[in-house]
Design an enzyme around this catalytic site. Sequence first.
Site, PDB file in Angstrom:
ATOM      1  N   THR A  46       7.615   1.513   2.673  1.00 13.08           N
ATOM      2  CA  THR A  46       7.189   0.998   3.973  1.00 13.08           C
ATOM      3  C   THR A  46       8.003   1.631   5.094  1.00 13.08           C
ATOM      4  O   THR A  46       7.719   1.391   6.263  1.00 13.08           O
ATOM      5  CB  THR A  46       7.363  -0.532   4.028  1.00 13.08           C
ATOM      6  N   ARG A  88      -4.412  -7.486   1.524  1.00  7.41           N
ATOM      7  CA  ARG A  88      -3.673  -8.564   0.861  1.00  7.41           C
ATOM      8  C   ARG A  88      -3.821  -9.873   1.618  1.00  7.41           C
ATOM      9  O   ARG A  88      -4.047 -10.928   1.034  1.00  7.41           O
ATOM     10  CB  ARG A  88      -2.189  -8.198   0.745  1.00  7.41           C
ATOM     11  N   LYS A  92      -0.704   0.220  -1.782  1.00 10.84           N
ATOM     12  CA  LYS A  92       0.097   1.272  -2.414  1.00 10.84           C
ATOM     13  C   LYS A  92       0.232   1.031  -3.917  1.00 10.84           C
ATOM     14  O   LYS A  92       0.064   1.956  -4.721  1.00 10.84           O
ATOM     15  CB  LYS A  92       1.472   1.345  -1.747  1.00 10.84           C
ATOM     16  N   THR A  93       0.508  -0.200  -4.307  1.00 11.05           N
ATOM     17  CA  THR A  93       0.609  -0.522  -5.735  1.00 11.05           C
ATOM     18  C   THR A  93      -0.740  -0.354  -6.425  1.00 11.05           C
ATOM     19  O   THR A  93      -0.823   0.164  -7.545  1.00 11.05           O
ATOM     20  CB  THR A  93       1.124  -1.956  -5.923  1.00 11.05           C
ATOM     21  N   ASP A 123       8.388   1.238  -6.423  1.00 12.73           N
ATOM     22  CA  ASP A 123       8.096   0.600  -5.136  1.00 12.73           C
ATOM     23  C   ASP A 123       9.359   0.589  -4.278  1.00 12.73           C
ATOM     24  O   ASP A 123      10.476   0.513  -4.794  1.00 12.73           O
ATOM     25  CB  ASP A 123       7.600  -0.830  -5.366  1.00 12.73           C
TER      26      ASP A 123
END
Length: 354
Positions: A160, A219, A66-67, A111
């Site tokens: 999330t 990640r 997402k980032t 975020d």
Amino acid sequence: MTDPLISAFASDEDAVADQSVRPKRMSELIGQHRVREQLHLLLQSALRRGSPPDHILLSGPPGLGKTTLAMIVAAELGAGLRMTSGPAIERAGDLAAVLTSLQHGDVLFIDEIHRIARPAEELLYSAMEDFRVDVVVGKGPGATAIPLDVEPFTLVGATTRSGLLTGPMRDRFGFVGQLEFYEPEELEQIISRSARILDVPIMEEGAVEIGRRSRGTPRIANRLLRRVRDYAEVRGNGVVDLRAARAALRVYDVDDLGLDRLDRAVLMALLRAGGGPVGLSTLAVAVGEQPDTVEEVCEPFLLRSGLIARTPRGRVATASAWRHVGIPAPAGTVGGGNPASGLSQTPDLFSLEP
């Protein structure tokens, strides 16, 4: 209960390494084909009109990009990027200061936007719709609202827990993208790309093994790559091959399905309770973690793997969970099973590894 080297939460060192392997443009992004195509159309249309695109909401479990997508949006638009997080915005004034400092066309990334304070969220409504904020000066009957104009901008929100977003907030986003877990083949490509950037010698079978155990999350895949690289440099010949990958992942407690210590702790807590149902807060106490951590970090992958199921009464272990640890499942277990036997018969999970 969780090893920071392989958990979904990054240490400072991991964050620096993650930054170096992040895709910078849409053409470099691997996976997420549907969201990528939709975003490409949105951004190209905005560039042709010469105006900022609609506000963007990205939702999905941690570690799916997402980032990274927010950074790509800013890069594709050739715009500046301001980054903050919902928990960091405690007062409306904090958000007003950020909004009034934006330049025309900037991208503001928030975020965990579902955790933004309610007064700041209400201030954000007018900024998103009318590019204006009302700053209240003073208190009580003498309080005065001062309207301030905000330069047109694009808000990229990441969450999330999209279910925790209020209806008015969600309705103000022109595009909502749901990020999905990655397939092992996509993770293999990501690992190979990261290995080239980090100058890590890697064999195809090593990338396949790491990708298969990365819980569908880039990640975690990149983090496991660095840990396998460490093992290969210290105890091997420096090349990330199948043998090094399997041996290193055993050292770092990543089993054949990709479950780490916290995942297995949650699973074993369910099995010790006879397979459930067990409530989320009870599970969190049993493994020594916060309920949010169990729900956001562990559950998505355990559910996707078919190891647990959610019911109105709580979480239950499926027949696959019992098979994974080598114990016959109780009769009536979700997915079928055989009469139960004691957990004292549980073998070492890694002894099941090929």
